[in-house]
Design an enzyme around this catalytic site. Structure first.
Site, short mmCIF file in Angstrom:
data_model
loop_
_atom_site.label_atom_id
_atom_site.label_comp_id
_atom_site.label_asym_id
_atom_site.label_seq_id
_atom_site.Cartn_x
_atom_site.Cartn_y
_atom_site.Cartn_z
CB SER A 126 -0.98 0.00 1.34
OG SER A 126 -0.10 -0.24 2.27
CG HIS A 166 -4.15 -1.27 -1.32
ND1 HIS A 166 -4.54 -0.18 -1.60
CD2 HIS A 166 -3.65 -1.33 -0.08
CE1 HIS A 166 -4.71 0.61 -0.39
NE2 HIS A 166 -3.95 -0.33 0.58
CE LYS A 196 -7.93 0.00 1.25
NZ LYS A 196 -8.12 -0.41 2.45
C1 LIG Z 1 -3.17 -3.65 3.28
C2 LIG Z 1 -4.22 -3.14 4.34
N1 LIG Z 1 -5.01 -4.01 4.77
C3 LIG Z 1 -5.70 -3.68 5.54
C4 LIG Z 1 -6.64 -2.45 5.50
C5 LIG Z 1 -7.55 -1.76 6.27
O1 LIG Z 1 -8.65 -1.75 5.65
P1 LIG Z 1 -9.93 -0.65 5.74
O2 LIG Z 1 -9.47 0.79 5.41
O3 LIG Z 1 -10.94 -1.18 4.66
O4 LIG Z 1 -10.17 -0.75 7.42
C6 LIG Z 1 -5.70 -1.29 4.52
C7 LIG Z 1 -6.18 -0.08 4.72
O5 LIG Z 1 -5.91 0.75 3.78
C8 LIG Z 1 -4.55 -1.56 3.91
O6 LIG Z 1 -3.79 -1.02 3.24
#
Ligand SMILES: Cc1ncc(COP(=O)(O)O)c(C=O)c1O
Length: 464
Positions: free
Chosen positions: A229, A257, A289
């Site tokens: 990310s 992502h 996303k």
């Molecule tokens: C790799 C990864 N896992 C989990 C999450 C958590 O997701 P959420 O923002 O939908 O709670 C994110 C958040 O961007 C993320 O980048």
């Protein structure tokens, strides 16, 4: 839940009435009061963490840097967005395929509200189950080509619930990429398992760790992201599958992502790298996303899903996903299946961005042309100042600074979408290159901020 034990609510009700009875009975109340230890008052304003924020705020104010965080968007954010009354080119939203705001997605959410109301109104285990929850989970599992899936109300909480429940203190081991998302680390903390990080994408180092340590633990889980990310790069999944099979451990891929952004039809890293989805034990992803919703999922073996649905606290003791969000995600899958060209367009945009940025002398790190492209800046203060100058010129790209990335690796992160045009990208790259060069020339960065911070502490800010 045993019938012979008291529920939490009953226990606190009983304790409450016992305390009330004690309070009314006079002398023992006085004794209880006398026994209360004297403690200094701690106000939130006195917390050192809070004082640090205050200092940062005044230094930023003095240096003329606007706070890049919590900027309010006034509509549906996509390739462009209205921020504080002004339309900007936007590179800060997860709306990778332009599905947030798509007519089918909006309509599905509205219909679900008409049918179910806004809330699921209870945990799914007790009274919050709606047929749309299972439709969504079946959709996820079918799309990924695995047995089953379970949806949680938050992506972050999904990793916490999953890892917190699956791994146990001391006997189990989590091996994760050093750049893994915070939610995985928090899950590991909750579980109490042993945890070791291998350097980013260094699978030789992972192999050595497996060789030296896997034998000493019962459950061993390797955890990586499908698309990182902060860096926009990907792991070598074939090699990870080979390692997991050879050492007989579990493999988990967080596809927050990579779902919708990788592979010819957006099925993620398995499709992009030609891997059988059954060779990965745990697929995790988010609905926030590509799928334009909110929440997370775990997909894989039917027994894993049943285990989580019956035991994971973040599922059992948490409300079911709002039906409108489930409906929106189902509709987003529908658009994605009908229009895979959105994925092709996104990736073409990303490659164009990387090539054009390179020509402008910008460093896009290890990004590989999938939705996320960092522009490396190094110095945190410079990255924040750069974002502030870009916003002044109508471009929204957020700075990523320590602790989200290692010290001296600050960057601007550009989230690309299938909706960005070449003009959007050319404008952003040209402006970024000019403003970054100006900041570098002025030697504007953390050292200047440190001078101001010292002076602010002494309450005598120098004229810089
Ligand atoms: C790799 C990864 N896992 C989990 C999450 C958590 O997701 P959420 O923002 O939908 O709670 C994110 C958040 O961007 C993320 O980048």
């Amino acid at each position: 839940m045993s019938r012979r034990t008291l529920s939490g609510a009953m226990k606190s009700a009983l304790l409450g009435s016992a305390r009330q009875a004690a309070a009314q009975s006079g002398p023992s109340h006085a004794v209880a009061q006398a026994a209360v230890p004297v403690r200094p008052t701690i106000t939130f304003r006195d917390l050192p963490e809070y004082k640090d924020f205050e200092l940062q705020k005044s230094v930023s104010g003095f240096l003329g840097i606007k706070n890049p965080f919590f900027r309010s968007h006034e509509g549906c954010a996509g390739a462009t967005s209205v921020i504080e009354g002004r339309e900007c080119i936007n590179f800060a939203s997860y709306n990778y395929l332009g599905l947030n705001g798509h007519p089918d997605v909006r309509e599905a959410a509205k219909q679900a509200i008409d049918t179910y109301g806004v809330s699921a109104s209870a945990s799914r285990v007790v009274a919050g189950e709606r047929d749309i929850h299972r439709v969504l989970e079946k959709c996820i599992a079918d799309f990924l080509g695995v047995d089953d899936a379970v949806a949680f109300v938050s992506g972050h909480a999904t990793n916490i619930a999953l890892i917190g429940q699956l791994l146990r203190p001391r006997s189990d081991l989590l091996l994760h990429d050093a750049f893994i998302h915070n939610s995985v680390m928090v899950g590991a903390k909750l579980s109490g398992c042993a945890r070791r990080a291998f350097p980013h994408n260094d699978l030789d180092a992972l192999e050595t760790m497996l060789m030296e340590q896997a034998g000493s633990f019962e459950r061993v889980l390797i955890c990586v992201e499908g698309l990182y990310s902060m860096d926009g790069d990907t792991p070598d999944l074939a090699r990870l599958v080979e390692l997991k099979k050879r050492f007989n451990v579990w493999l988990m891929v967080d596809e927050a992502h990579s779902l919708g952004t990788m592979g010819g039809t957006g099925r993620g890293i398995a499709e992009a790298q030609g891997i059988n989805p059954h060779d990965v034990d745990i697929w995790m992803g988010t609905l926030s996303k590509t799928l334009s919703g909110c929440g997370g999922y775990v997909a894989g073996d039917a027994a894993l899903i049943e285990f989580l649905k019956l035991t994971a606290p973040g599922f059992v003791y948490s409300v079911g996903m709002p039906p409108a969000i489930a409906a929106a995600a189902i509709a987003a899958f529908g658009v994605l299946e009908r229009e895979p060209e959105r994925v092709t367009k996104l990736n073409a945009n990303s490659r164009y961005f990387i090539e054009t940025a390179a020509k402008a002398g910008l460093d896009t790190g290890t990004s590989q042309g999938y939705a996320i492209v960092p522009v490396m800046v190094g110095d945190s203060v410079r990255a924040v100042a750069l974002a502030s100058r870009l916003l002044d010129k109508g471009i929204n790209a957020l700075p990523i600074i320590y602790p989200a990335v290692p010290e001296k690796s600050a960057r601007l992160r550009f989230f690309l979408t299938s909706e960005h045009t070449h003009t959007h990208m050319d404008t952003a790259i040209h402006t970024t290159a000019c403003e970054l060069a100006a900041l570098q020339k002025a030697n504007f960065g953390i050292k200047a901020a440190a001078v101001v911070a010292r002076a602010t502490r002494r309450k005598s800010v120098p004229a810089l």
